[in-house]
Design an enzyme around this catalytic site. Structure first.
Site, mmCIF file in Angstrom:
data_model
loop_
_atom_site.group_PDB
_atom_site.id
_atom_site.type_symbol
_atom_site.label_atom_id
_atom_site.label_comp_id
_atom_site.label_asym_id
_atom_site.label_seq_id
_atom_site.Cartn_x
_atom_site.Cartn_y
_atom_site.Cartn_z
ATOM 1 N N GLU A 363 -31.817 54.997 3.466
ATOM 2 C CA GLU A 363 -31.072 54.430 4.621
ATOM 3 C C GLU A 363 -31.279 55.284 5.867
ATOM 4 O OE1 GLU A 363 -27.649 52.139 4.332
ATOM 5 O OE2 GLU A 363 -27.977 51.684 2.216
HETATM 6 N N1 CAA Z 1 -27.963 48.512 16.900
HETATM 7 C C1 CAA Z 1 -28.385 47.647 17.837
HETATM 8 N N2 CAA Z 1 -29.560 47.796 18.487
HETATM 9 C C2 CAA Z 1 -30.319 48.846 18.162
HETATM 10 C C3 CAA Z 1 -29.941 49.797 17.188
HETATM 11 C C4 CAA Z 1 -28.692 49.582 16.559
HETATM 12 N N3 CAA Z 1 -28.261 50.437 15.627
HETATM 13 N N4 CAA Z 1 -30.886 50.732 17.088
HETATM 14 C C5 CAA Z 1 -31.842 50.419 17.968
HETATM 15 N N5 CAA Z 1 -31.499 49.275 18.629
HETATM 16 C C6 CAA Z 1 -32.233 48.610 19.707
HETATM 17 C C7 CAA Z 1 -32.489 49.599 20.851
HETATM 18 O O1 CAA Z 1 -31.411 49.610 21.759
HETATM 19 C C8 CAA Z 1 -33.751 49.029 21.486
HETATM 20 O O2 CAA Z 1 -33.366 47.923 22.278
HETATM 21 P P1 CAA Z 1 -34.241 47.345 23.529
HETATM 22 O O3 CAA Z 1 -34.622 45.990 23.061
HETATM 23 O O4 CAA Z 1 -33.312 47.340 24.633
HETATM 24 O O5 CAA Z 1 -35.424 48.257 23.706
HETATM 25 C C9 CAA Z 1 -34.516 48.478 20.295
HETATM 26 O O6 CAA Z 1 -33.544 48.241 19.259
HETATM 27 C C10 CAA Z 1 -35.579 49.421 19.778
HETATM 28 O O7 CAA Z 1 -34.924 50.628 19.390
HETATM 29 P P2 CAA Z 1 -35.648 52.040 19.344
HETATM 30 O O8 CAA Z 1 -36.508 52.211 20.555
HETATM 31 O O9 CAA Z 1 -34.597 53.053 19.073
HETATM 32 O O10 CAA Z 1 -36.588 51.831 18.072
HETATM 33 P P3 CAA Z 1 -37.474 52.881 17.284
HETATM 34 O O11 CAA Z 1 -38.744 52.208 16.912
HETATM 35 O O12 CAA Z 1 -37.549 54.162 18.049
HETATM 36 O O13 CAA Z 1 -36.666 53.103 15.903
HETATM 37 C C11 CAA Z 1 -35.075 54.170 14.468
HETATM 38 C C12 CAA Z 1 -35.403 53.592 15.849
HETATM 39 C C13 CAA Z 1 -33.632 54.588 14.562
HETATM 40 C C14 CAA Z 1 -35.925 55.383 14.136
HETATM 41 C C15 CAA Z 1 -35.253 53.087 13.384
HETATM 42 O O14 CAA Z 1 -36.601 52.723 13.238
HETATM 43 C C16 CAA Z 1 -34.684 53.527 12.044
HETATM 44 O O15 CAA Z 1 -33.490 53.416 11.833
HETATM 45 N N6 CAA Z 1 -35.538 54.026 11.098
HETATM 46 C C17 CAA Z 1 -35.097 54.371 9.758
HETATM 47 C C18 CAA Z 1 -35.265 53.197 8.829
HETATM 48 C C19 CAA Z 1 -34.243 53.139 7.755
HETATM 49 O O16 CAA Z 1 -33.126 53.608 7.885
HETATM 50 N N7 CAA Z 1 -34.581 52.483 6.653
HETATM 51 C C20 CAA Z 1 -33.665 52.260 5.596
HETATM 52 C C21 CAA Z 1 -34.173 51.216 4.655
HETATM 53 S S1 CAA Z 1 -32.905 50.584 3.601
HETATM 54 C C22 CAA Z 1 -32.625 51.718 2.418
HETATM 55 O O17 CAA Z 1 -33.114 52.802 2.439
HETATM 56 C C23 CAA Z 1 -31.703 51.181 1.340
HETATM 57 C C24 CAA Z 1 -31.126 52.070 0.396
HETATM 58 O O18 CAA Z 1 -31.313 53.217 0.457
HETATM 59 C C25 CAA Z 1 -30.271 51.618 -0.673
HETATM 60 P P1 FAD Z 2 -41.521 58.802 6.195
HETATM 61 O O1 FAD Z 2 -41.001 57.916 7.252
HETATM 62 O O2 FAD Z 2 -42.992 58.841 5.981
HETATM 63 O O3 FAD Z 2 -41.000 60.281 6.479
HETATM 64 C C1 FAD Z 2 -41.589 61.434 5.867
HETATM 65 C C2 FAD Z 2 -40.876 62.670 6.447
HETATM 66 O O4 FAD Z 2 -41.113 62.721 7.872
HETATM 67 C C3 FAD Z 2 -39.368 62.651 6.268
HETATM 68 O O5 FAD Z 2 -38.900 63.938 6.042
HETATM 69 C C4 FAD Z 2 -38.874 62.130 7.600
HETATM 70 O O6 FAD Z 2 -37.556 62.543 7.901
HETATM 71 C C5 FAD Z 2 -39.878 62.776 8.556
HETATM 72 N N1 FAD Z 2 -39.955 62.024 9.815
HETATM 73 C C6 FAD Z 2 -40.482 60.790 10.039
HETATM 74 N N2 FAD Z 2 -40.350 60.453 11.333
HETATM 75 C C7 FAD Z 2 -39.721 61.487 11.945
HETATM 76 C C8 FAD Z 2 -39.282 61.717 13.278
HETATM 77 N N3 FAD Z 2 -39.442 60.822 14.243
HETATM 78 N N4 FAD Z 2 -38.689 62.897 13.548
HETATM 79 C C9 FAD Z 2 -38.504 63.833 12.569
HETATM 80 N N5 FAD Z 2 -38.875 63.654 11.287
HETATM 81 C C10 FAD Z 2 -39.486 62.490 10.981
HETATM 82 N N6 FAD Z 2 -35.938 50.766 1.726
HETATM 83 C C11 FAD Z 2 -35.531 49.473 1.847
HETATM 84 O O7 FAD Z 2 -35.948 48.781 2.767
HETATM 85 N N7 FAD Z 2 -34.654 48.939 0.968
HETATM 86 C C12 FAD Z 2 -34.148 49.636 -0.070
HETATM 87 O O8 FAD Z 2 -33.344 49.101 -0.839
HETATM 88 C C13 FAD Z 2 -34.574 50.985 -0.236
HETATM 89 N N8 FAD Z 2 -34.142 51.713 -1.303
HETATM 90 C C14 FAD Z 2 -34.701 52.932 -1.550
HETATM 91 C C15 FAD Z 2 -34.448 53.599 -2.752
HETATM 92 C C16 FAD Z 2 -35.090 54.782 -3.055
HETATM 93 C C17 FAD Z 2 -34.820 55.459 -4.356
HETATM 94 C C18 FAD Z 2 -35.996 55.364 -2.121
HETATM 95 C C19 FAD Z 2 -36.729 56.643 -2.418
HETATM 96 C C20 FAD Z 2 -36.230 54.737 -0.917
HETATM 97 C C21 FAD Z 2 -35.610 53.510 -0.621
HETATM 98 N N9 FAD Z 2 -35.908 52.816 0.545
HETATM 99 C C22 FAD Z 2 -35.494 51.521 0.702
HETATM 100 C C23 FAD Z 2 -36.845 53.380 1.518
HETATM 101 C C24 FAD Z 2 -36.244 54.499 2.359
HETATM 102 O O9 FAD Z 2 -35.377 53.979 3.323
HETATM 103 C C25 FAD Z 2 -37.399 55.281 2.996
HETATM 104 O O10 FAD Z 2 -38.007 56.031 1.957
HETATM 105 C C26 FAD Z 2 -36.950 56.172 4.116
HETATM 106 O O11 FAD Z 2 -36.479 55.412 5.212
HETATM 107 C C27 FAD Z 2 -38.057 57.124 4.583
HETATM 108 O O12 FAD Z 2 -39.275 56.473 4.774
HETATM 109 P P2 FAD Z 2 -40.619 57.077 4.113
HETATM 110 O O13 FAD Z 2 -40.331 57.284 2.691
HETATM 111 O O14 FAD Z 2 -41.752 56.191 4.466
HETATM 112 O O15 FAD Z 2 -40.804 58.497 4.807
#
Ligand code: CAA
Ligand code: FAD
Length: 379
Positions: A363
């Site tokens: 997340e």
């Molecule tokens: N709410 C509303 N709007 C948002 C927003 C939010 N939280 N975050 C960004 N936006 C908007 C921005 O205001 C911007 O708007 P404009 O159209 O005005 O430009 C637009 O979206 C683009 O935002 P950014 O320029 O901030 O976008 P970015 O490419 O730099 O990415 C980021 C931002 C925060 C790094 C985002 O890519 C991110 O959250 N990355 C991490 C992904 C992640 O959390 N993955 C989780 C997968 S699910 C999972 O892991 C499940 C599980 O564990 C069980």
């Molecule tokens: P990368 O993005 O390649 O990052 C590698 C390293 O670089 C990390 O340490 C990161 O913090 C660092 N890094 C990257 N960008 C930056 C930056 N701008 N500044 C500083 N450091 C940076 N995803 C889903 O969509 N749905 C799910 O249900 C889900 N469940 C998951 C369950 C498990 C067990 C795991 C392992 C992952 C799951 N994910 C899911 C994916 C998870 O959200 C991603 O693994 C996570 O967001 C990181 O992406 P990545 O693994 O590609 O790492």
């Protein structure tokens, strides 16, 4: 300010703790060892109403608040972090976006089934080349005869394979960057949608994590969630709340580790006295307990903000960051307090330590939480 839980919230905590200790904990180590997901546990959670805690009764929920939901994830994770994340992904990531962005027909057809636990949900955002950098995703959705054709793959999907309803993000217009992403509701069994590799993991091993593959997968336009091009906003706002669910998971893991370590420290004797009688051990327990309380306050505050309809994105990123880092430190210390026994599978603390690590990664990694918080602080 009122730091007292309501009677309903206290009752819910007691109910979930009883359920967790009696029905989830006894098989937690075995499920971890066997990397086995148990749908029967999810069905039991459904029977208790946990699968739809924050949704109105008209959609099959129990109409409680987000704090109640966090308490449930915390209590489950205190004994089994895999069960905690099953519920967190189901409620925060799969159900929330339908509740928030779905039309009435989608709420009746999908949210209702998720809330009652008839269906299990998942959220598919990440891809092999697009984890932190969501916008670089490659999965496409091309319009065809009023439908959309999905092609591409998603990785790391929690509840992958066992879920019935998936929120899937794909590019409908690659030139539009974040404004060219659209969210779809995809049902298990849809032609062209298959489950790929299942990951072998360090922790949360009874929570399945799989690849999803889309090959010319036809999705009807009625399964578009929100508007075309609104997918990135839907993904981000979903994570705003989801991250607090992970904070609750981390909090539960940390509490489980502290409870185990405190009990062991009172019981284990060396040099003719319980090891807890050494200041070196009791100071560790004191620091662990203090960090847990701080994590709890941040997590409960973020949940309260969401229920009160106030902005909660920053609070949620902070709770996930702090609780995840705290859970990692605390579980490492718990293993230390157990000494050699802590390093074995005779006690649950090695599992807690392995499980805690993921709360710093998914997340949004904790580096990404700092990025989100930093941007808000300097805005
Ligand atoms: N709410 C509303 N709007 C948002 C927003 C939010 N939280 N975050 C960004 N936006 C908007 C921005 O205001 C911007 O708007 P404009 O159209 O005005 O430009 C637009 O979206 C683009 O935002 P950014 O320029 O901030 O976008 P970015 O490419 O730099 O990415 C980021 C931002 C925060 C790094 C985002 O890519 C991110 O959250 N990355 C991490 C992904 C992640 O959390 N993955 C989780 C997968 S699910 C999972 O892991 C499940 C599980 O564990 C069980
Ligand atoms: P990368 O993005 O390649 O990052 C590698 C390293 O670089 C990390 O340490 C990161 O913090 C660092 N890094 C990257 N960008 C930056 C930056 N701008 N500044 C500083 N450091 C940076 N995803 C889903 O969509 N749905 C799910 O249900 C889900 N469940 C998951 C369950 C498990 C067990 C795991 C392992 C992952 C799951 N994910 C899911 C994916 C998870 O959200 C991603 O693994 C996570 O967001 C990181 O992406 P990545 O693994 O590609 O790492």
């Amino acid at each position: 300010m009122d730091f007292q839980l309501t009677e309903e919230q206290e009752m819910l905590r007691k109910m979930v703790r009883d359920f967790a200790e009696n029905e989830v904990e006894p098989t937690a180590a075995e499920r971890d060892e066997e990397e086995r997901f148990d749908r029967a546990i999810f069905d039991q959670m459904a029977a208790l109403g946990l699968t739809g805690i924050p949704w109105p009764e008209e959609y099959g929920g129990i109409g409680a608040d987000y704090l109640s939901y966090c308490i449930a994830v915390e209590e489950l994770s205190r004994v089994c972090a895999s069960t905690g994340v099953t519920l967190s992904a189901h409620v925060s990531l799969a159900s929330w976006p339908i509740y928030k962005y779905g039309n009435e027909a989608q709420k009746q057809h999908f949210l209702q089934r998720l809330a009652t636990g008839e269906a299990l949900g998942a959220y598919a955002l990440s891809e092999p080349g697009a984890g932190s950098d969501v916008v670089s995703m490659k999965t496409t959705a091309k319009k065809d005869d009023g439908d959309y054709i999905l092609n591409g793959s998603k990785v790391w999907i929690t509840n992958g394979g066992v879920a019935d309803i998936y929120i899937v993000f794909a590019k409908t217009d690659a030139d539009q960057k974040h404004k060219g992403i659209t969210a779809f509701i995809v049902e298990k069994g849809t032609e062209g949608f298959t489950i790929g590799k299942k990951e072998k993991k360090l922790g949360i091993r009874s929570s399945p994590t799989t690849e999803l593959i889309f090959e010319n997968c036809r999705i009807p336009a009625e399964n578009v969630l929100g508007e075309e091009g609104e997918g990135f906003k839907i993904a981000m706002t979903t994570l705003d709340g989801g991250r607090n669910g992970i904070a609750a998971q981390a909090l539960g893991i940390a509490q489980g580790a502290l409870d185990a370590a405190a009990a062991y420290a009172k019981e284990r004797e060396q040099f003719g006295k319980p090891i807890a009688a050494n200041q070196g051990i009791s100071f560790k327990l004191a620091d662990m307990a203090t960090e847990i309380e701080a994590a709890r306050l941040l997590t409960y505050q973020a949940a309260w903000l969401e229920s009160a309809g106030k902005p909660y994105g920053k609070a949620s990123a902070m709770s996930k960051l702090f609780a995840g880092d705290a859970a990692m430190r605390i579980t490492v210390e718990a293993v230390q307090i157990f000494g050699g026994y802590g390093y074995t599978k005779d006690y649950p603390v090695e599992r807690y330590m392995r499980d805690a690590k993921i709360t710093q990664i998914y997340e949004g990694t904790n580096e990404i939480q700092r990025l989100v918080i930093g941007r808000m602080v300097t805005k």
